[in-house]
Design a protein around this motif. Structure first.
Motif, PDB file in Angstrom:
ATOM      1  N   VAL A  10       6.024  40.597 -13.760  1.00  0.00           N
ATOM      2  CA  VAL A  10       6.410  41.863 -13.120  1.00  0.00           C
ATOM      3  C   VAL A  10       6.136  41.803 -11.618  1.00  0.00           C
ATOM      4  O   VAL A  10       6.976  42.221 -10.804  1.00  0.00           O
ATOM      5  CB  VAL A  10       5.664  43.042 -13.781  1.00  0.00           C
ATOM      6  N   LEU A  11       4.976  41.281 -11.229  1.00  0.00           N
ATOM      7  CA  LEU A  11       4.648  41.193  -9.805  1.00  0.00           C
ATOM      8  C   LEU A  11       5.596  40.253  -9.055  1.00  0.00           C
ATOM      9  O   LEU A  11       6.049  40.560  -7.944  1.00  0.00           O
ATOM     10  CB  LEU A  11       3.201  40.732  -9.629  1.00  0.00           C
ATOM     11  N   VAL A  12       5.920  39.121  -9.666  1.00  0.00           N
ATOM     12  CA  VAL A  12       6.838  38.172  -9.030  1.00  0.00           C
ATOM     13  C   VAL A  12       8.231  38.784  -8.910  1.00  0.00           C
ATOM     14  O   VAL A  12       8.909  38.619  -7.893  1.00  0.00           O
ATOM     15  CB  VAL A  12       6.866  36.838  -9.811  1.00  0.00           C
ATOM     16  N   SER A  13       8.658  39.519  -9.928  1.00  0.00           N
ATOM     17  CA  SER A  13       9.990  40.131  -9.857  1.00  0.00           C
ATOM     18  C   SER A  13      10.046  41.207  -8.767  1.00  0.00           C
ATOM     19  O   SER A  13      11.053  41.318  -8.056  1.00  0.00           O
ATOM     20  CB  SER A  13      10.386  40.720 -11.210  1.00  0.00           C
ATOM     21  N   LEU A  14       8.979  41.978  -8.611  1.00  0.00           N
ATOM     22  CA  LEU A  14       8.950  42.979  -7.533  1.00  0.00           C
ATOM     23  C   LEU A  14       8.965  42.305  -6.157  1.00  0.00           C
ATOM     24  O   LEU A  14       9.642  42.770  -5.235  1.00  0.00           O
ATOM     25  CB  LEU A  14       7.732  43.877  -7.685  1.00  0.00           C
ATOM     26  N   ALA A  15       8.218  41.208  -6.018  1.00  0.00           N
ATOM     27  CA  ALA A  15       8.223  40.475  -4.747  1.00  0.00           C
ATOM     28  C   ALA A  15       9.599  39.881  -4.469  1.00  0.00           C
ATOM     29  O   ALA A  15      10.080  39.907  -3.327  1.00  0.00           O
ATOM     30  CB  ALA A  15       7.164  39.376  -4.778  1.00  0.00           C
ATOM     31  N   LEU A  16      10.259  39.373  -5.499  1.00  0.00           N
ATOM     32  CA  LEU A  16      11.591  38.804  -5.340  1.00  0.00           C
ATOM     33  C   LEU A  16      12.583  39.867  -4.891  1.00  0.00           C
ATOM     34  O   LEU A  16      13.389  39.644  -3.980  1.00  0.00           O
ATOM     35  CB  LEU A  16      12.041  38.164  -6.649  1.00  0.00           C
ATOM     36  N   ILE A  17      12.489  41.043  -5.484  1.00  0.00           N
ATOM     37  CA  ILE A  17      13.368  42.151  -5.077  1.00  0.00           C
ATOM     38  C   ILE A  17      13.112  42.519  -3.615  1.00  0.00           C
ATOM     39  O   ILE A  17      14.042  42.721  -2.835  1.00  0.00           O
ATOM     40  CB  ILE A  17      13.164  43.366  -6.004  1.00  0.00           C
ATOM     41  N   ALA A  18      11.837  42.596  -3.239  1.00  0.00           N
ATOM     42  CA  ALA A  18      11.496  42.972  -1.858  1.00  0.00           C
ATOM     43  C   ALA A  18      12.003  41.938  -0.857  1.00  0.00           C
ATOM     44  O   ALA A  18      12.573  42.296   0.182  1.00  0.00           O
ATOM     45  CB  ALA A  18       9.984  43.134  -1.726  1.00  0.00           C
ATOM     46  N   PHE A  19      11.831  40.655  -1.163  1.00  0.00           N
ATOM     47  CA  PHE A  19      12.286  39.618  -0.234  1.00  0.00           C
ATOM     48  C   PHE A  19      13.798  39.601  -0.099  1.00  0.00           C
ATOM     49  O   PHE A  19      14.332  39.368   0.992  1.00  0.00           O
ATOM     50  CB  PHE A  19      11.779  38.243  -0.660  1.00  0.00           C
ATOM     51  N   VAL A  20      14.504  39.846  -1.174  1.00  0.00           N
ATOM     52  CA  VAL A  20      15.969  39.869  -1.091  1.00  0.00           C
ATOM     53  C   VAL A  20      16.436  41.054  -0.252  1.00  0.00           C
ATOM     54  O   VAL A  20      17.339  40.933   0.581  1.00  0.00           O
ATOM     55  CB  VAL A  20      16.587  39.895  -2.505  1.00  0.00           C
ATOM     56  N   LEU A  21      15.791  42.202  -0.451  1.00  0.00           N
ATOM     57  CA  LEU A  21      16.213  43.392   0.303  1.00  0.00           C
ATOM     58  C   LEU A  21      15.830  43.324   1.780  1.00  0.00           C
ATOM     59  O   LEU A  21      16.495  43.942   2.619  1.00  0.00           O
ATOM     60  CB  LEU A  21      15.631  44.650  -0.339  1.00  0.00           C
ATOM     61  N   LEU A  22      14.765  42.605   2.120  1.00  0.00           N
ATOM     62  CA  LEU A  22      14.337  42.512   3.517  1.00  0.00           C
ATOM     63  C   LEU A  22      15.123  41.498   4.337  1.00  0.00           C
ATOM     64  O   LEU A  22      15.051  41.515   5.563  1.00  0.00           O
ATOM     65  CB  LEU A  22      12.845  42.169   3.586  1.00  0.00           C
ATOM     66  N   GLN A  23      15.867  40.638   3.673  1.00  0.00           N
ATOM     67  CA  GLN A  23      16.632  39.639   4.421  1.00  0.00           C
ATOM     68  C   GLN A  23      17.798  40.289   5.142  1.00  0.00           C
ATOM     69  O   GLN A  23      18.370  41.265   4.669  1.00  0.00           O
ATOM     70  CB  GLN A  23      17.175  38.565   3.468  1.00  0.00           C
TER      71      GLN A  23
END
Length: 126
Positions: A10-23
């Motif tokens: 769950v934590l990795v998926s939230l980080a992945l979502i955040a990194f994709v949206l911040l690009q």
């Protein structure tokens, strides 16, 4: 171990979502080409794109590897519990066949007529 892997997933998926949206999108490079002042940012003129790209790649690899580990654990737990689906169905059918009341054939109720041949009336509950 399963619960810990799910929490990490769950934590990795939230980080992945955040990194994709911040690009930034690829269309944002046109403004930087004409000197839009991107060199004064925290990561430099091209640093944020490299940082977020690498962080996204690392999170994606972690997400896929944890997903494979969870799939292996769930499959292993399912096989140790009860065996195959066919065995479960056979066990359920055997349990259902013997769970009902056993009525001897000579005491089985006859529907439609009594011993004298007269039709029986259905009983009405009071």
């Amino acid at each position: 171990m399963y619960t810990a892997l799910v929490a990490i997933q769950v934590l990795v998926s939230l980080a992945l979502i955040a990194f994709v949206l911040l690009q930034q999108g690829k269309g944002a490079d046109a403004g930087a080409a004409f000197g839009a002042g991107a060199s004064g940012t925290v990561f430099g003129s091209r640093g944020s794109a490299n940082f977020f790209s690498r962080a996204t790649a690392v999170c994606a690899v972690l997400f896929m590897s944890i997903s494979l580990a969870l799939a292996y654990l769930v499959n292993d737990m399912a096989q140790t519990e009860a065996g195959s689906v066919v065995e479960k169905m056979a066990d359920d059918a055997g349990a259902n066949a013997t769970s009902g009341p056993v009525v001897p054939e000579d005491e089985a109720p006859v529907s439609g007529a009594d011993e004298a041949g007269t039709p029986s009336r259905p009983s009405i509950p009071e």
